[in-house]
Enzyme design. Sequence first.
Site, mmCIF file in Angstrom:
data_model
loop_
_atom_site.group_PDB
_atom_site.id
_atom_site.type_symbol
_atom_site.label_atom_id
_atom_site.label_comp_id
_atom_site.label_asym_id
_atom_site.label_seq_id
_atom_site.Cartn_x
_atom_site.Cartn_y
_atom_site.Cartn_z
ATOM 1 C CB CYS A 1 -0.947 0.002 1.190
ATOM 2 S SG CYS A 1 -2.047 -1.409 1.187
ATOM 3 C CG HIS B 1 -2.974 3.467 2.310
ATOM 4 N ND1 HIS B 1 -3.444 3.188 1.054
ATOM 5 C CD2 HIS B 1 -3.082 2.317 3.022
ATOM 6 C CE1 HIS B 1 -3.818 1.918 1.004
ATOM 7 N NE2 HIS B 1 -3.601 1.360 2.190
ATOM 8 C CG ASN C 1 -6.292 -0.927 1.336
ATOM 9 O OD1 ASN C 1 -5.643 -0.427 0.410
ATOM 10 N ND2 ASN C 1 -5.725 -1.437 2.414
HETATM 11 N N1 ACO Z 1 -18.198 -8.144 10.040
HETATM 12 C C1 ACO Z 1 -18.580 -8.450 11.303
HETATM 13 N N2 ACO Z 1 -17.711 -8.802 12.257
HETATM 14 C C2 ACO Z 1 -16.409 -8.843 11.944
HETATM 15 C C3 ACO Z 1 -15.933 -8.532 10.654
HETATM 16 C C4 ACO Z 1 -16.883 -8.170 9.680
HETATM 17 N N3 ACO Z 1 -16.556 -7.849 8.408
HETATM 18 N N4 ACO Z 1 -14.593 -8.662 10.646
HETATM 19 C C5 ACO Z 1 -14.230 -9.032 11.872
HETATM 20 N N5 ACO Z 1 -15.322 -9.142 12.651
HETATM 21 C C6 ACO Z 1 -15.392 -9.557 14.065
HETATM 22 C C7 ACO Z 1 -14.223 -10.421 14.469
HETATM 23 O O1 ACO Z 1 -14.459 -11.777 14.083
HETATM 24 C C8 ACO Z 1 -14.236 -10.218 15.956
HETATM 25 O O2 ACO Z 1 -15.232 -11.049 16.483
HETATM 26 P P1 ACO Z 1 -14.971 -11.828 17.895
HETATM 27 O O3 ACO Z 1 -14.779 -10.748 18.899
HETATM 28 O O4 ACO Z 1 -16.241 -12.600 18.062
HETATM 29 O O5 ACO Z 1 -13.758 -12.656 17.672
HETATM 30 C C9 ACO Z 1 -14.689 -8.777 16.120
HETATM 31 O O6 ACO Z 1 -15.303 -8.415 14.876
HETATM 32 C C10 ACO Z 1 -13.548 -7.818 16.416
HETATM 33 O O7 ACO Z 1 -12.483 -8.094 15.506
HETATM 34 P P2 ACO Z 1 -11.220 -7.137 15.431
HETATM 35 O O8 ACO Z 1 -10.282 -7.643 14.384
HETATM 36 O O9 ACO Z 1 -10.656 -6.916 16.807
HETATM 37 O O10 ACO Z 1 -11.930 -5.795 14.938
HETATM 38 P P3 ACO Z 1 -11.311 -4.377 14.802
HETATM 39 O O11 ACO Z 1 -12.117 -3.406 15.551
HETATM 40 O O12 ACO Z 1 -9.821 -4.364 15.034
HETATM 41 O O13 ACO Z 1 -11.551 -4.051 13.251
HETATM 42 C C11 ACO Z 1 -10.290 -4.069 11.208
HETATM 43 C C12 ACO Z 1 -10.984 -4.908 12.280
HETATM 44 C C13 ACO Z 1 -11.323 -3.204 10.541
HETATM 45 C C14 ACO Z 1 -9.654 -4.998 10.210
HETATM 46 C C15 ACO Z 1 -9.229 -3.167 11.884
HETATM 47 O O14 ACO Z 1 -8.423 -3.923 12.762
HETATM 48 C C16 ACO Z 1 -8.349 -2.507 10.886
HETATM 49 O O15 ACO Z 1 -8.788 -1.707 10.085
HETATM 50 N N6 ACO Z 1 -7.046 -2.822 10.941
HETATM 51 C C17 ACO Z 1 -6.109 -2.271 9.965
HETATM 52 C C18 ACO Z 1 -6.285 -3.014 8.684
HETATM 53 C C19 ACO Z 1 -5.549 -2.305 7.596
HETATM 54 O O16 ACO Z 1 -5.509 -1.113 7.546
HETATM 55 N N7 ACO Z 1 -4.964 -3.059 6.732
HETATM 56 C C20 ACO Z 1 -4.187 -2.386 5.735
HETATM 57 C C21 ACO Z 1 -3.855 -3.280 4.703
HETATM 58 S S1 ACO Z 1 -2.549 -2.475 3.892
HETATM 59 C C22 ACO Z 1 -1.792 -3.492 2.745
HETATM 60 O O17 ACO Z 1 -0.641 -3.322 2.547
HETATM 61 C C23 ACO Z 1 -2.574 -4.588 2.038
#
Ligand code: ACO
Length: 312
Positions: free
Chosen positions: A113, A239, A269
């Site tokens: 990214c 980003h 993204n």
């Molecule tokens: N819908 C519903 N529930 C979900 C979903 C979804 N799409 N995805 C995860 N959950 C659930 C999980 O299973 C978990 O459930 P549990 O508590 O029963 O186990 C709960 O939601 C909380 O999960 P977390 O991962 O702790 O949720 P979080 O608040 O951290 O949000 C997210 C997840 C959105 C992915 C966040 O962590 C985030 O944005 N992280 C950064 C990701 C990012 O920016 N990646 C960049 C990629 S860059 C590249 O180079 C490709």
Amino acid sequence: MGNRLVGYGSYLPRRVMTNHDFAKILDTSDEWIVQRTGIRERHYAADNETVADMAVIAATRALENAKLTIDDIDLIIVATTTPELDFPSVAVQVMGRLNATHDIPAFDVRGACTGYIYALHCARAFFTAGIHERIMIIGAEKLSRFIDWSDRSTAVLFGDGAGAMIFQRSTSSYSGIIDTVVMSDGKCFGMLHGTPDHHIAMNGPETYKKAVTCMPEAARYIMEHAGITADNVDWIIPHQANLRIIQSGAQRLGFPLEKILVTVDKHANTSGASGVLALAYGFDNGLIKPGQLILYPAFGSGLTWGATLIRV
Ligand code: ACO
């Protein structure tokens, strides 16, 4: 030796998938996705549509916008992490499909990214060295190829698309790509990486924590180096991975919400295409105006991160 932006172009594939569409195939909801990420919809390429196909369209539009032809370009750099072919590079495919009649260097950078910041970093170095006259930067990705449709925690986050920018050598050192900084930390490999079976392995919370510190760190470095503050910057285009990361980082830097350009709601993204698509969106919708100063921080798999300052 400076440079200036002379053209831009973008391409988003026609197929749009909304959060409601995801809720039909996964245990998720529009409310959860919007609240945690800010994403509402994303574009996906057709099955037979490649990263190079999208890059060619964005490049063609950038050339039209700049009133140039491919033979006016003397370097093509493509930021992509999702090319269908290991070789040749997407950049070389773009050059061939646009029927360039002279031989020029063309290569891809893989900075995930942060890829478009790495590409801009290379371009700035080439301009500073006086090596090239006109450089085309393309960000093009087909993340949908890597989606595990059974994994709700990553499937909803990504989209496809391509954007292109053309920079031309100029005597002004305060236009175009003014400054860049890029970093990486290979010890963070486990936080976010592709798998051999072409899926995305991500520790979301850990990636989140790192993103909200490393993007502001890179942006702050650039502002200090340029001797400017948030007041001098017209737009911050972080980003586009997650709205909460974007807002938290921008606020840490003292940017009011109205200076943050957001496309993650519409594009999700798009990795190496994200910032280039956002710039095109800003121009096309009359948000970004010629002469404005834009700060671009990014982070991605690696981990990699960085920032650039551009006067458009
Ligand atoms: N819908 C519903 N529930 C979900 C979903 C979804 N799409 N995805 C995860 N959950 C659930 C999980 O299973 C978990 O459930 P549990 O508590 O029963 O186990 C709960 O939601 C909380 O999960 P977390 O991962 O702790 O949720 P979080 O608040 O951290 O949000 C997210 C997840 C959105 C992915 C966040 O962590 C985030 O944005 N992280 C950064 C990701 C990012 O920016 N990646 C960049 C990629 S860059 C590249 O180079 C490709």
